[in-house]
Design a protein around this motif. Structure first.
Motif, mmCIF file in Angstrom:
data_model
loop_
_atom_site.group_PDB
_atom_site.id
_atom_site.type_symbol
_atom_site.label_atom_id
_atom_site.label_comp_id
_atom_site.label_asym_id
_atom_site.label_seq_id
_atom_site.Cartn_x
_atom_site.Cartn_y
_atom_site.Cartn_z
ATOM 1 N N ARG A 108 0.861 -1.017 0.100
ATOM 2 C CA ARG A 108 -0.184 -0.176 0.340
ATOM 3 C C ARG A 108 0.874 1.593 0.095
ATOM 4 N N GLU A 109 1.729 1.905 0.654
ATOM 5 C CA GLU A 109 3.175 2.793 1.229
ATOM 6 C C GLU A 109 3.551 3.021 -0.651
ATOM 7 N N PHE A 110 3.903 1.917 -1.167
ATOM 8 C CA PHE A 110 5.141 1.941 -1.859
ATOM 9 C C PHE A 110 4.440 2.232 -3.252
ATOM 10 N N ALA A 111 2.433 1.863 -3.221
ATOM 11 C CA ALA A 111 1.720 2.444 -4.080
ATOM 12 C C ALA A 111 1.932 3.392 -4.409
ATOM 13 N N LEU A 112 0.913 4.087 -2.949
ATOM 14 C CA LEU A 112 0.814 5.646 -2.494
ATOM 15 C C LEU A 112 2.124 6.654 -3.540
ATOM 16 N N LEU A 113 3.883 6.087 -2.959
ATOM 17 C CA LEU A 113 5.127 6.771 -3.563
ATOM 18 C C LEU A 113 4.581 6.692 -4.624
ATOM 19 N N SER A 114 4.197 6.191 -5.429
ATOM 20 C CA SER A 114 4.009 5.573 -7.054
ATOM 21 C C SER A 114 3.217 6.268 -7.796
ATOM 22 N N ILE A 115 2.786 7.244 -7.485
ATOM 23 C CA ILE A 115 1.868 7.803 -8.115
ATOM 24 C C ILE A 115 2.503 8.926 -8.286
ATOM 25 N N PRO A 116 2.165 9.731 -9.726
ATOM 26 C CA PRO A 116 3.329 10.829 -10.390
ATOM 27 C C PRO A 116 2.541 11.685 -10.115
ATOM 28 N N MET A 117 2.817 12.771 -9.840
ATOM 29 C CA MET A 117 2.496 14.552 -9.910
ATOM 30 C C MET A 117 1.779 14.076 -11.395
ATOM 31 N N LYS A 118 2.689 13.952 -12.286
ATOM 32 C CA LYS A 118 1.800 15.253 -13.590
ATOM 33 C C LYS A 118 1.498 13.778 -14.388
ATOM 34 N N LYS A 119 0.031 13.632 -14.643
ATOM 35 C CA LYS A 119 -0.808 13.030 -15.201
ATOM 36 C C LYS A 119 -1.695 13.748 -16.401
ATOM 37 N N LEU A 120 -1.551 12.900 -17.803
ATOM 38 C CA LEU A 120 -1.578 13.250 -18.610
ATOM 39 C C LEU A 120 -2.459 12.100 -19.606
ATOM 40 N N CYS A 121 -4.037 12.872 -19.966
ATOM 41 C CA CYS A 121 -4.420 11.588 -20.998
ATOM 42 C C CYS A 121 -3.653 10.868 -21.743
ATOM 43 N N LYS A 122 -2.909 11.653 -22.500
ATOM 44 C CA LYS A 122 -2.276 11.747 -23.397
ATOM 45 C C LYS A 122 -1.244 12.752 -23.399
ATOM 46 N N GLU A 123 0.375 11.977 -24.242
ATOM 47 C CA GLU A 123 1.886 12.640 -23.816
ATOM 48 C C GLU A 123 1.392 14.181 -24.854
ATOM 49 N N ASP A 124 0.535 14.457 -25.654
ATOM 50 C CA ASP A 124 0.685 15.531 -26.067
ATOM 51 C C ASP A 124 -0.729 15.971 -25.932
ATOM 52 N N CYS A 125 -1.680 15.910 -25.371
ATOM 53 C CA CYS A 125 -3.108 16.460 -24.545
ATOM 54 C C CYS A 125 -2.931 17.928 -25.014
ATOM 55 N N LYS A 126 -4.010 18.645 -25.286
ATOM 56 C CA LYS A 126 -3.759 20.238 -25.890
ATOM 57 C C LYS A 126 -4.164 20.569 -24.509
ATOM 58 N N GLY A 127 -5.440 20.128 -24.057
ATOM 59 C CA GLY A 127 -5.570 20.671 -23.202
ATOM 60 C C GLY A 127 -6.852 21.695 -23.534
ATOM 61 N N LEU A 128 -7.397 22.655 -22.628
ATOM 62 C CA LEU A 128 -8.022 23.052 -22.603
ATOM 63 C C LEU A 128 -8.135 24.363 -22.839
ATOM 64 N N CYS A 129 -8.654 25.553 -23.706
ATOM 65 C CA CYS A 129 -8.708 26.217 -24.199
ATOM 66 C C CYS A 129 -8.506 27.419 -22.814
ATOM 67 N N TYR A 130 -7.636 28.471 -22.247
ATOM 68 C CA TYR A 130 -7.995 29.017 -21.200
ATOM 69 C C TYR A 130 -9.146 30.167 -20.742
ATOM 70 N N LYS A 131 -9.187 31.028 -22.538
ATOM 71 C CA LYS A 131 -10.400 32.193 -22.571
ATOM 72 C C LYS A 131 -11.567 31.622 -22.915
#
Ligand SMILES: [Zn+2]
Ligand SMILES: [Zn+2]
Length: 168
Positions: free
Chosen positions: A111-134
């Motif tokens: 359990r402990e090591f599983a929690l430690l291995s959650i990445p900080m950055k989570k992207l649905c795909k490497e080149d996700c374009k995200g949302l328009c900020y406007k």
């Protein structure tokens, strides 16, 4: 996730554990079943354990906010010593067992090591374009108007230069 160590012969042993994530006390983003491969080597009163676990996880993309499923691999090593614990030693990867211990339970470490291995950055795909900020449009699905009209202020000087060059 218990391995019996009484009567364990010298050498390398493999164990496979498969269960629901609740059984090791994990909740979201973990879900469904996990599978662990534990390799335990016994040498005299020393046990060296190496555990690899595959989890299913449900994340929210940091850029576009979409929910997506992913796999998480967690890996750790632990040395078990059947010794008195030295008073001044503190190590995350050494566990001291009593001489009479007849089993080890992997649950808490998994359990402990599983929690430690959650990445900080989570992207649905490497080149996700995200949302328009406007306008908030999902740029993976559509190209909104404001994206073209509005120029990032940092690029303005460069665009002005381009306009001047175009006049000649
Ligand atoms: Zn995304
Ligand atoms: Zn937009």
């Amino acid at each position: 996730m218990i391995i019996k160590i009484s009567n364990l012969s010298e050498g390398t042993h493999e164990f496979i554990f498969e269960d629901g994530v609740e059984s090791v006390g994990l909740e979201q983003p973990f879900f469904g079943k996990f599978k662990s491969l534990a390799v335990l080597s016994k040498l005299h009163d020393q046990l060296i354990l190496s555990v690899k676990t595959k989890f299913n996880v449900k994340y929210q993309c940091n850029r576009c906010g979409a929910d997506f499923d992913s796999m998480l691999n967690s890996e750790y090593q632990m040395v078990y010593l059947q010794n008195e614990k030295p008073a001044d030693t503190e190590s995350d990867n050494i566990t001291y067992l009593s001489r009479t211990a007849d089993k080890i339970d992997l649950k808490d470490d998994v359990r402990e090591f599983a929690l430690l291995s959650i990445p900080m950055k989570k992207l649905c795909k490497e080149d996700c374009k995200g949302l328009c900020y406007k306008c908030g449009a999902d740029l993976n699905k559509e190209q909104c108007k404001c994206n073209k009209d509005e120029i990032d202020p940092r690029w303005k000087p460069l665009m002005n230069l381009k306009d001047k060059l175009n006049f000649n």
